[in-house]
Design an enzyme around this catalytic site. Structure first.
Site, PDB file in Angstrom:
ATOM      1  N   ARG A  53     -15.788 -39.119  -7.714  1.00  0.00           N
ATOM      2  CA  ARG A  53     -14.618 -38.840  -7.168  1.00  0.00           C
ATOM      3  C   ARG A  53     -15.079 -37.014  -6.880  1.00  0.00           C
ATOM      4  O   ARG A  53     -15.407 -36.281  -7.237  1.00  0.00           O
ATOM      5  CB  ARG A  53     -13.193 -38.977  -7.082  1.00  0.00           C
ATOM      6  N   GLY A  54     -14.571 -36.784  -5.662  1.00  0.00           N
ATOM      7  CA  GLY A  54     -14.626 -34.895  -5.091  1.00  0.00           C
ATOM      8  C   GLY A  54     -16.286 -35.305  -4.017  1.00  0.00           C
ATOM      9  O   GLY A  54     -17.033 -35.941  -4.434  1.00  0.00           O
ATOM     10  N   ALA A  55     -15.757 -34.390  -3.318  1.00  0.00           N
ATOM     11  CA  ALA A  55     -16.956 -34.678  -2.315  1.00  0.00           C
ATOM     12  C   ALA A  55     -17.992 -34.212  -2.306  1.00  0.00           C
ATOM     13  O   ALA A  55     -19.822 -35.481  -2.420  1.00  0.00           O
ATOM     14  CB  ALA A  55     -16.561 -33.444  -0.904  1.00  0.00           C
ATOM     15  N   ARG A  96     -17.444 -45.647   0.787  1.00  0.00           N
ATOM     16  CA  ARG A  96     -16.848 -44.884   1.450  1.00  0.00           C
ATOM     17  C   ARG A  96     -16.822 -44.411   2.414  1.00  0.00           C
ATOM     18  O   ARG A  96     -17.984 -43.200   3.109  1.00  0.00           O
ATOM     19  CB  ARG A  96     -16.262 -43.192   0.636  1.00  0.00           C
ATOM     20  N   ASP A 244     -12.702 -32.673   1.783  1.00  0.00           N
ATOM     21  CA  ASP A 244     -13.592 -33.941   2.507  1.00  0.00           C
ATOM     22  C   ASP A 244     -14.345 -34.254   4.042  1.00  0.00           C
ATOM     23  O   ASP A 244     -15.807 -34.392   3.895  1.00  0.00           O
ATOM     24  CB  ASP A 244     -13.267 -35.025   2.260  1.00  0.00           C
ATOM     25  N   ASN A 254      -8.399 -33.896   3.657  1.00  0.00           N
ATOM     26  CA  ASN A 254      -8.275 -34.038   2.278  1.00  0.00           C
ATOM     27  C   ASN A 254      -7.594 -35.314   1.848  1.00  0.00           C
ATOM     28  O   ASN A 254      -6.587 -35.453   3.059  1.00  0.00           O
ATOM     29  CB  ASN A 254      -7.580 -32.342   1.852  1.00  0.00           C
TER      30      ASN A 254
END
Length: 356
Positions: A53-55, A96, A244, A254
Site C-alpha cells: 500500500r501507498g500510492a 484498486r 493518492d 487521501n
C-alpha cells in the site's frame, strides 16, 4: 543520524526466480514478513488487500507485476506478446480504482512496450524490466526531493501531525509526507510527530508509529478523534499528509479521515501540506467530484482488528477508503519540483515544467 528504516525495501524484484517480493504491511508491527509472489492472482490480491500500500509502492509493484506476467508469455511475436501484456495490465488495473499511481505505472509500461515495436520478444521483455527498475529508482529520488522542499516549510522543534502512512514502506525510500521528518532528523530538527491511528485499517498505528519508532523519531500515537485537542493545546505547528490523487483544482484524495484533519487545521490556523509526487497529480481530473472513492468490506470496521466482533452482527456499515480534501483547506502541495500554492489550477501545471 542513520535511519534503519530506509534500508527496508518494501517492493523488490527477484528476476532470477520470476518473483515479486513484498513486505506484507498487514502483518506489521507484530511480524515483518516478505511475501514471494509468482502468480498474477497473488499480486492482484496483495494490492487489493493492502499487503502492499501507498500510492508509489503500488505503482512499483504493478510495474514489476506486469513485467513478470509478460515475461511468462510464450508468445513468439511482438503482436502476440502485446496481447498477453494487455491482459495482465487490465487484470492488475482492476485491483484498486482510486490510486492513480497504479494506472500511471501500468500506462508507462504500456508506452515503453509500444516504443519497442520492431524488436524481438526477448528485447521487449528486457525493456519492460528496465522500465520497471527505472520507476523504482525515480521514486526514491522523487521522495528525497519532496522531503527537501517540505523541510523548507518547517522549523526545528515543531510538532508535526500526520495521518495514515506516507513513509518509506509506502514508497521506494524516504516516503512522501515522512521524508522531511527523516531528513530533518538527520539535521537535528528534533521534530515531535503525532501520528493519527487512522481507522479502520490502522495504518498510522501499525505502520507510521512503527517505522518512526524504529528510526528513533519522537512519535506519539493518537486516536483519530484526538487530533483536535492536541491542536488546541498548541502541540502541532504543521500537518503533513500524503495523497493518492490530486485533481487539477487541488482537491486531494487521501486516506479516509484526512479531510477532517484539514478542517481542524484550518480552524486552529495550522498549515496543512499535501506531499504529492507528480505521478499522483491528475490534470485530466477537474475536481475532487471526479475522483472515484473505493468502498471496502464491512469486516474492516467490525471484526478485522478485534479478537471478538466489536459491533452488532449484520449491522450496516459505510466504509469508504478515501475522502477528498477541498483545495481551500490546503496550504500548499509539495512536489519533487517545488511547492504549489493556490490557485492550484495555475500552479500545478507549472510543477510539471520546472526542474528539481
Amino acid at each position: 543520524m542513520d535511519n534503519p528504516v530506509e534500508a527496508i525495501q518494501s517492493v523488490k524484484l527477484d528476476d532470477d526466480n520470476d518473483t515479486l517480493i513484498l513486505l506484507d504491511q498487514t502483518l506489521l508491527p507484530n511480524e515483518k514478513v516478505f511475501l514471494e509472489l509468482k502468480e498474477m492472482k497473488d499480486v492482484w490480491d496483495a494490492i487489493y488487500e493492502l499487503k502492499v500500500r501507498g500510492a508509489p509502492a503500488i505503482g512499483i509493484a504493478a510495474a514489476y507485476g506486469v513485467y513478470l506476467g509478460t515475461k511468462k508469455s510464450t508468445a513468439g511475436t511482438y503482436e502476440d506478446l502485446y496481447e498477453d501484456f494487455k491482459k495482465v495490465k487490465e487484470y492488475l488495473a482492476s485491483s484498486r480504482p482510486t490510486a492513480v499511481n497504479l494506472f500511471w505505472a501500468l500506462d508507462r509500461m504500456d508506452t515503453r512496450f509500444q516504443n519497442e515495436k520492431g524488436k524481438n520478444v526477448l528485447q521487449v521483455k528486457a525493456a519492460l524490466k528496465e522500465e520497471a527498475e527505472q520507476i523504482r529508482a525515480e521514486d526514491e529520488e522523487v521522495c528525497k526531493s519532496i522531503g527537501t522542499h517540505a523541510l523548507t516549510l518547517l522549523k526545528p522543534e515543531w510538532g508535526i501531525l500526520t495521518h495514515c502512512n506516507a513513509g518509506t514502506i509506502a514508497t521506494a525510500k524516504y516516503g512522501t509526507a515522512l521524508a522531511p521528518i527523516y531528513l530533518g532528523q538527520e539535521q537535528g530538527y528534533n521534530f515531535k510527530v503525532y501520528a493519527d491511528e487512522t481507522r479502520p485499517l490502522l495504518q498510522g498505528a501499525r505502520l507510521t508509529a512503527w517505522e518512526l519508532q524504529e528510526a528513533g523519531v519522537d512519535v506519539t500515537l493518537l486516536c483519530d478523534n484526538m487530533a483536535s485537542i492536541v491542536m488546541k493545546e498548541g502541540k502541532v505547528q504543521a500537518v503533513l499528509v500524503g495523497c493518492d490523487r490530486v485533481a487539477a483544482n487541488g482537491d486531494t484524495a487521501n486516506k479516509i479521515g484526512t479531510s477532517g484533519v484539514a478542517i481542524l487545521a484550518k480552524h486552529y490556523n495550522i498549515p496543512f501540506y499535501v506531499c504529492a509526487p507528480l505521478s499522483t497529480i491528475d490534470l485530466t481530473c477537474e475536481t475532487g467530484e471526479d475522483i472515484h472513492i473505493e468502498l471496502r468490506p464491512s469486516e474492516e470496521v467490525t471484526t478485522t482488528w478485534y479478537e471478538k466482533p466489536m459491533a452488532p452482527k449484520d449491522v450496516k456499515t459505510y466504509n469508504p477508503a478515501f475522502d477528498v480534501t477541498d483545495h481551500t483547506l490546503i496550504s500548499g502541495i509539495v512536489t519533487e519540483n517545488g511547492i504549489a500554492y493556490a490557485p492550484f489550477n495555475d500552479s500545478l501545471p507549472k510543477m510539471f515544467q520546472q526542474k528539481k
